[in-house]
Design a protein around this motif. Structure first.
Motif, short mmCIF file in Angstrom:
data_model
loop_
_atom_site.label_atom_id
_atom_site.label_comp_id
_atom_site.label_asym_id
_atom_site.label_seq_id
_atom_site.Cartn_x
_atom_site.Cartn_y
_atom_site.Cartn_z
N GLU A 1 -2.41 2.73 -2.20
CA GLU A 1 -3.81 2.37 -2.03
C GLU A 1 -4.29 2.87 -0.66
O GLU A 1 -3.72 2.51 0.36
CB GLU A 1 -3.98 0.85 -2.14
N LYS B 1 -5.17 0.53 2.32
CA LYS B 1 -4.11 -0.21 2.99
C LYS B 1 -3.24 0.67 3.89
O LYS B 1 -2.19 0.22 4.36
CB LYS B 1 -3.23 -0.92 1.95
N GLY C 1 0.78 -1.23 0.00
CA GLY C 1 0.00 0.00 0.00
C GLY C 1 0.81 1.27 0.00
O GLY C 1 0.25 2.37 -0.10
#
Length: 303
Positions: free
Chosen positions: A292, A295, A255
């Motif tokens: 992301e 995450k 992430g």
């Protein structure tokens, strides 16, 4: 101590008794990156902004109910994340006048000090961009802010450190993060490590399969790997009173990304404009981003 030519006036060479040490030693400082191995790294990047990859959303199937039914076309969302580089550089000058008084060549020690600074900058870049507005979209003209719903507040779980970690993990799971398939890391300052000790995490067999006080590395808890880092004690992105919280990132390795345009480069040259002094110059270019939002989380602790 710095000497000038006038300090030597009238003194024969055999009368000079001042002698420098024949070894260099770095003062207490962080010399290796704590976070580079915890994130996704892309090297050799080119360009003002670089996208590590196009990202695809979830694919959803349709239920088939009839013979010769029309094939459904399923739309899958796409987006892009972007790295932007920050150039870092600096030089150390060794005057010939100083070098003749030394019993050692300081270049190796200076390069070690520069390399330590490079590693610290890697961590500082990751932490700063972790909470910053990141560039997204087709052409990097849009931004994405840190998802504040993924922050565990200072008073959540009654302030219990283990309960707050569990709550942070549940926030990741609520965003469909498969924690069994992810490497998860949490940055902890000394005060949070102390809280873990106070919670019995280090000494209780309820949490550990083996003795943990025999090693220096912090053992994981609930699938979370702990990373010691002093600078995590700043309240980056906090809406609280300044210096009132430690905002500790907790994230999946997939992430968070680190981009390297130019890795650590050192050159040693003579400076004719400075009486032929030796210049040790270093430079590098780095950038980071959240890959992301789902995450990436954080936990606030009282300072």
């Amino acid at each position: 101590m710095s000497l000038t030519p006038s300090d030597y006036a009238g003194i024969e060479n055999h009368q000079i008794t001042l002698k420098f040490a024949n070894a260099l030693q770095l003062l207490a400082q962080q010399t290796v990156s704590k976070l580079e191995s915890c994130v996704t790294v892309k090297s050799g990047l080119k360009g003002a902004t670089v996208s590590p990859a196009d990202q695809l959303g979830t694919f959803s199937t349709k239920t088939r109910e009839n013979r010769y039914e029309e094939t459904p076309a399923v739309n899958v969302s796409r987006t892009r994340r972007w790295y932007s580089p920050t150039m870092k550089h600096g030089a150390y000058i060794i005057d010939t006048f100083d070098s003749i008084k030394m019993d050692l060549n300081p270049q190796e020690g200076i390069v070690q000090s520069m390399l330590a600074a490079y590693h610290r900058d890697i961590d500082a870049t990751i932490l700063a961009d972790f909470f910053a507005a990141n560039k997204v979209g087709k052409d990097a003209t849009s931004t994405a802010n840190f998802d504040t719903t993924n922050i565990v507040a200072k008073t959540d779980a009654s302030g219990d450190v283990l309960g707050k970690i569990a709550l942070a993990i549940s926030k990741l799971q609520d965003k469909d993060v498969d924690i069994e398939q992810e490497e998860i890391y949490m940055v902890v300052p000394p005060s949070v490590e102390t809280a873990l000790k106070d919670a019995g995490f280090y000494v209780s067999s309820d949490y550990q399969d083996s003795k943990v006080l025999t090693g220096k590395k912090l053992p994981p808890y609930g699938g979370v790997n702990f990373v010691r880092y002093n600078l995590a004690k700043t309240n980056i992105g906090s809406t609280e009173t300044p210096n009132n919280v430690y905002r500790c990132p907790i994230f999946c390795k997939s992430g968070v990304g680190l981009g390297k345009w130019e890795d650590f480069v050192v050159s040693v040259d003579k400076r004719a404009d400075l009486s032929n002094a030796t210049q040790i110059y270093m430079e590098y270019a780095l950038g980071a981003t959240r890959l992301e939002e789902a995450k990436c989380a954080a936990i606030d602790f009282a300072a």
